[in-house]
Scaffold this active site. Structure first.
Site, short mmCIF file in Angstrom:
data_model
loop_
_atom_site.label_atom_id
_atom_site.label_comp_id
_atom_site.label_asym_id
_atom_site.label_seq_id
_atom_site.Cartn_x
_atom_site.Cartn_y
_atom_site.Cartn_z
N HIS A 538 0.83 -1.21 0.00
CA HIS A 538 0.00 0.00 0.00
C HIS A 538 0.87 1.26 0.00
O HIS A 538 0.93 2.00 0.99
CB HIS A 538 -0.96 0.00 1.19
CG HIS A 538 -2.08 -0.99 1.04
ND1 HIS A 538 -2.08 -2.22 1.68
CD2 HIS A 538 -3.23 -0.95 0.31
CE1 HIS A 538 -3.19 -2.87 1.36
NE2 HIS A 538 -3.91 -2.12 0.53
N ASN A 539 1.52 1.50 -1.12
CA ASN A 539 2.35 2.68 -1.29
C ASN A 539 1.91 3.43 -2.54
O ASN A 539 0.87 3.08 -3.13
CB ASN A 539 3.83 2.28 -1.38
CG ASN A 539 4.04 1.14 -2.38
OD1 ASN A 539 3.43 1.14 -3.45
ND2 ASN A 539 4.88 0.18 -2.02
N SER A 540 2.66 4.43 -2.96
CA SER A 540 2.22 5.24 -4.10
C SER A 540 2.27 4.46 -5.41
O SER A 540 1.60 4.83 -6.38
CB SER A 540 3.06 6.52 -4.20
OG SER A 540 4.39 6.23 -4.59
N SER A 541 3.03 3.39 -5.47
CA SER A 541 3.04 2.56 -6.68
C SER A 541 1.68 1.87 -6.85
O SER A 541 1.16 1.73 -7.96
CB SER A 541 4.15 1.51 -6.62
OG SER A 541 5.42 2.13 -6.60
N HIS A 542 1.11 1.41 -5.74
CA HIS A 542 -0.23 0.82 -5.80
C HIS A 542 -1.24 1.89 -6.23
O HIS A 542 -2.12 1.61 -7.08
CB HIS A 542 -0.62 0.25 -4.44
CG HIS A 542 -2.07 -0.10 -4.33
ND1 HIS A 542 -2.67 -1.10 -5.07
CD2 HIS A 542 -3.06 0.44 -3.56
CE1 HIS A 542 -3.96 -1.17 -4.76
NE2 HIS A 542 -4.22 -0.25 -3.85
N ASP A 579 -5.92 5.32 -1.12
CA ASP A 579 -5.20 4.67 0.00
C ASP A 579 -4.20 5.61 0.67
O ASP A 579 -3.24 5.14 1.29
CB ASP A 579 -4.47 3.41 -0.49
CG ASP A 579 -5.35 2.18 -0.44
OD1 ASP A 579 -6.31 2.16 0.36
OD2 ASP A 579 -5.09 1.23 -1.21
#
Length: 810
Positions: A538-542, A579
């Site tokens: 759950h980071n900015s790539s997601h 998120d």
């Protein structure tokens, strides 16, 4: 007459009348004359059409009256007028033969026989004949001339008469006599008839019913009670409740709680163990209702008992509530990836136990609600349909009503945890709010991110100034097979800002919001800064991956037909922020740990509420990144509402609700149009796609599919995402063990977990049906092919009993 006639006329009344006419030799009339006039003008009287009978209202037709008078005189005219004034339906007969014929045809409620002139006909004999015809007790009225000596009425009572009337031709006297009769004996007989009908229903009921007096002496049990409990009526009637053996399985204070409740005149409903005659205990759903009688005093207690045995439990475990609203569209597709043991599509079966086919008495309270909710209307429609339905259909509708009682209408029910621990743990972790805190541990985000733009991002880039290497990486961003991990590496874990600039530019978001590109750049940077880079998943790539999927879906023709420009802008923004500030832990973990957010949001949709709220806080507190600054207030409210709704839709507890509503409201109507040859009916299709309610469902489905689309990505991307989410769950399990918290997903232990099994469960339970529905709506053959390939990959690893992401090198 037959039995049915007897029931129909059990509250009917018969009169008798007569007066010596001056012309005693006038010919007798052999016909009947019908009198059905309206109430006399100026003297209105509301007919008795409804009778209050305890908690019931019983419908009653206007009384039918038969007047048997040999000759017309003041007395017969008086009763004719009285019937007309009371709005009764009145027939006149002049001879016994015509009277008997008319009576057997219409079965009047009240018969008035002229008893003054025995030389014309024998009133007593006519009364006996009528009683023989209907085989029930009637109210017979006879007339006594005032100038004659009072005689005993016993011969007349023995003949069947049960009321006398001293001759009085005054119209109001006749009218008052009829009113007294209707509101006295007739009404009493009507209630008795209704009571017999009610007890007939109790005898036929398949629920165990027990009626006791106010002193809790058993006065009645129905055959179902005898069958379930093993007693005969004679063994129970007259006994006090306390004399019947009790089960030891109930809590010690339960009986006192029940008695305390019902003695106050309140209904009690709950689960209770009863002891059968053979000594076995049986768990029952019990509803005990006090019956208030004369003077407001409790006169009886009615107990309705419904067993909750193993058959019921088996039946419940087979109920896949999702199935009731799932579409049959493409039901034969992708069968090879559906796990046979998890039949979430199968139609709800009816349990073998008869009690599972019946409604709880508590449904009556729903029907009586003044403020009628949509579900109440549905239940009322089903009840109405049952009245005229064959028995199999009525039983099936009973089963439907039982299911409608639950609030978890859209969540399939799993079997025992031993069946599939991976599925149970995964579903439990994603679709519950935890077990509630069992310790004093307080969980506060250890990696709390500062809500400001970091210094190394202070100088935002222009879309035209994006470094060539990054620009080259994003050339294929409009393709489903776009590799987000290449962009992640090229941007040094800042893919959201760069991909956001390009996608928002492609959709003209700045133009729509009347927002400078610099403001958009600042906004994307500050949003990305509030994603936790330390999270494996759950980071900015997601977030960038979900944004990419959202943009891809928005380009599909069917989606574009459904949504307006404001919907597209809302979807892109919602995907970007959905998120933000995710701590890398599930809602269940936060609730169990008593986190600040769980307390703030009352353990309900904790993370999703936080993501939506924080996104607007970040956006609106600084003009430099306020992308909403230049739009109209009403437009902002619409946009804000849509964004919040989409972000909250990503909460998994309502996953099946969103999918099923989408299928029932959109897929099924569209499929019906196609089946009916309505492909060219553009107006019908447009009305389905663009209704405000359905646009909301499309947006929810769009972001949900974008949020968990990993199993539909190319295999290498799917494997990478599976590894990242597994690592995040492993880290949560580790922390739960360290802090002494309940372990939400025990199967996600890094030392024992089978990643292929967890992926198979996730695809089986959440992905397959949702993407089948999404594919049926907007046509995504490439996604469905990837899904098939990925499922076969994980299945292959599992069959080899491998727990890892990849097979060992050859």
């Amino acid at each position: 007459m037959g039995c049915a006639s007897s029931i129909h006329i059990s509250d009917r009344v018969v009169y008798h009348s007569g007066k010596e006419s001056e012309d005693s030799h006038s010919p007798q009339q052999t016909n009947t004359t019908q009198h059905q006039g309206n109430p006399v003008s100026g003297l209105p009287l509301k007919p008795l059409t409804e009778v209050q009978f305890g908690p019931m209202k019983l419908f009653k037709d206007p009384l039918q009256v038969l007047l048997v008078f040999a000759k017309e005189d003041g007395q017969s005219n008086g009763f004719c007028w009285a019937c007309e004034k009371a709005n009764y339906r009145c027939s006149m007969a002049r001879t016994p033969e015509s009277a008997l014929e008319c009576f057997t045809e219409k079965l009047h409620d009240l018969v008035i026989i002229d008893h003054r002139h025995s030389r014309h006909f024998d009133a007593e004999a006519l009364c006996r004949l009528m009683l023989m015809c209907c085989r029930v007790l009637f109210f017979f009225f006879f007339f006594l001339r005032p100038d004659r000596e009072e005689a005993s009425v016993m011969p007349l009572i023995n003949a069947g008469f049960n009321r006398r009337y001293v001759e009085n031709a005054n119209m109001m006297a006749c009218y008052n006599e009829l009113l007294q009769l209707e509101h006295g004996e007739v009404l009493a007989q009507f209630k008795l008839r209704a009571g017999n009908a009610i007890f007939t229903a109790l005898e036929q009921s398949q629920e165990a019913i027990e009626i006791t007096s106010e002193d809790q002496v058993i006065q009645y049990v129905n055959p179902a009670y005898e069958s379930i409990m093993g007693y005969q009526q004679g063994e129970l009637i007259g006994k006090e409740i306390i004399e019947v053996p009790k089960s030891e399985k109930n809590k010690p204070d339960l009986l006192e709680t029940i008695n305390s409740c019902i003695r106050k005149g309140k209904e009690w409903q709950g689960v209770y163990y009863a002891k059968k005659k053979n000594g076995d205990s049986i768990q029952q759903n019990v509803n005990i209702t006090p019956v208030i009688g004369q003077g407001g005093k409790i006169r009886h207690y009615v107990s309705i008992n419904r067993p909750l045995n193993d058959n019921n439990k088996t039946d419940k475990s087979s109920e896949r509530v999702q199935a009731e609203s799932q579409t049959d569209i493409q039901s034969s597709k992708h069968k090879d990836r559906r796990k046979g043991s998890l039949d979430v599509r199968s139609t709800t079966s009816r349990g073998s136990d008869g009690s599972s086919q019946r409604r709880h008495s508590s449904m009556a309270r729903i029907h009586s609600m003044t403020i009628e909710a949509p579900i109440t209307k549905v239940i009322n429609i089903i009840n109405a349909a049952q009245e005229s339905s064959p028995m199999p259909v009525a039983e099936a509708l009973d089963r439907v009503l039982e299911i409608l009682r639950t609030t978890e209408l859209y969540s399939p029910q799993l079997g025992t945890k031993d069946e599939d621990p991976h599925t149970n743990d995964l579903v439990g972790g994603l679709m519950t709010d935890g077990l509630r805190r069992l310790s004093g541990n307080e969980y506060i985000f250890s990696t709390k991110q500062p809500h400001h733009i970091p210094s190394h991002l202070a100088t935002p880039l222009s879309l035209n100034d994006i470094p060539p290497r990054i620009a080259q990486t994003m050339e294929s961003e409009d393709s489903w097979d776009f590799d987000i991990f290449n962009l992640e590496a090229a941007t040094m874990k800042r893919p959201l800002t760069f991909l956001g600039l390009k996608i928002f530019s492609r959709f003209g978001v700045c133009e729509y919001l009347n927002c400078p590109e610099a403001t958009l750049r600042s906004w994307l940077q500050v949003i990305e800064a509030n994603y936790h880079a330390s999270n494996s998943y759950h980071n900015s790539s997601h977030a960038a991956d979900v944004l990419h999927a959202t943009a891809y879906f928005l380009c599909k023709e069917r989606v574009k037909q459904s949504l307006d420009p404001i919907d597209e802008v809302a979807a892109l923004i919602a995907a970007t922020v959905h998120d933000v500030d995710h701590p890398g832990r599930t809602n269940s973990f936060l609730c169990n740990a008593g986190s600040e957010l769980a307390i703030l949001y009352n353990d309900t949709a904790v993370l999703e509420s936080h993501h939506a709220a924080l996104a607007f806080q970040i956006t609106t507190r600084d003009d430099k990144c306020n992308i909403f600054k230049n739009i109209e207030r009403n437009e902002y409210r619409q946009l804000r509402q849509a964004i919040i709704d989409m972000v909250l839709a990503t909460e998994m507890t309502k996953h099946f609700e969103h999918v099923n509503k989408f299928v029932n409201s959109i897929n099924k109507p569209l499929a019906a149009l196609e089946e009916n040859g309505g492909n060219n009916d553009e107006e019908s299709v447009k009305s389905i796609l663009t209704s405000p309610e359905n646009r909301i469902l499309v947006k929810r489905m769009l972001i949900k599919c974008a949020d968990i689309s990993n199993p539909c990505r190319p295999l290498e991307l799917c494997i990478e995402w599976a590894g990242r989410i597994s690592e995040e769950y492993f880290a949560q399990t580790d922390e739960e063990k360290r802090q002494g918290l309940p372990v939400v997903m025990p199967v996600f232990d890094r030392n024992t977990c089978s990643i292929p099994k967890s992926q198979i469960s996730f695809i089986d339970y959440f992905i397959t049906d949702m993407f089948d529905a999404w594919d049926a709506f907007a046509d995504f053959p490439n996604l469905m092919q990837h899904l098939d390939n990925n499922f076969k990959y994980w299945k292959g690893l599992d069959e080899r009993k491998l727990h890892s992401l990849r097979p060992p090198p050859e």
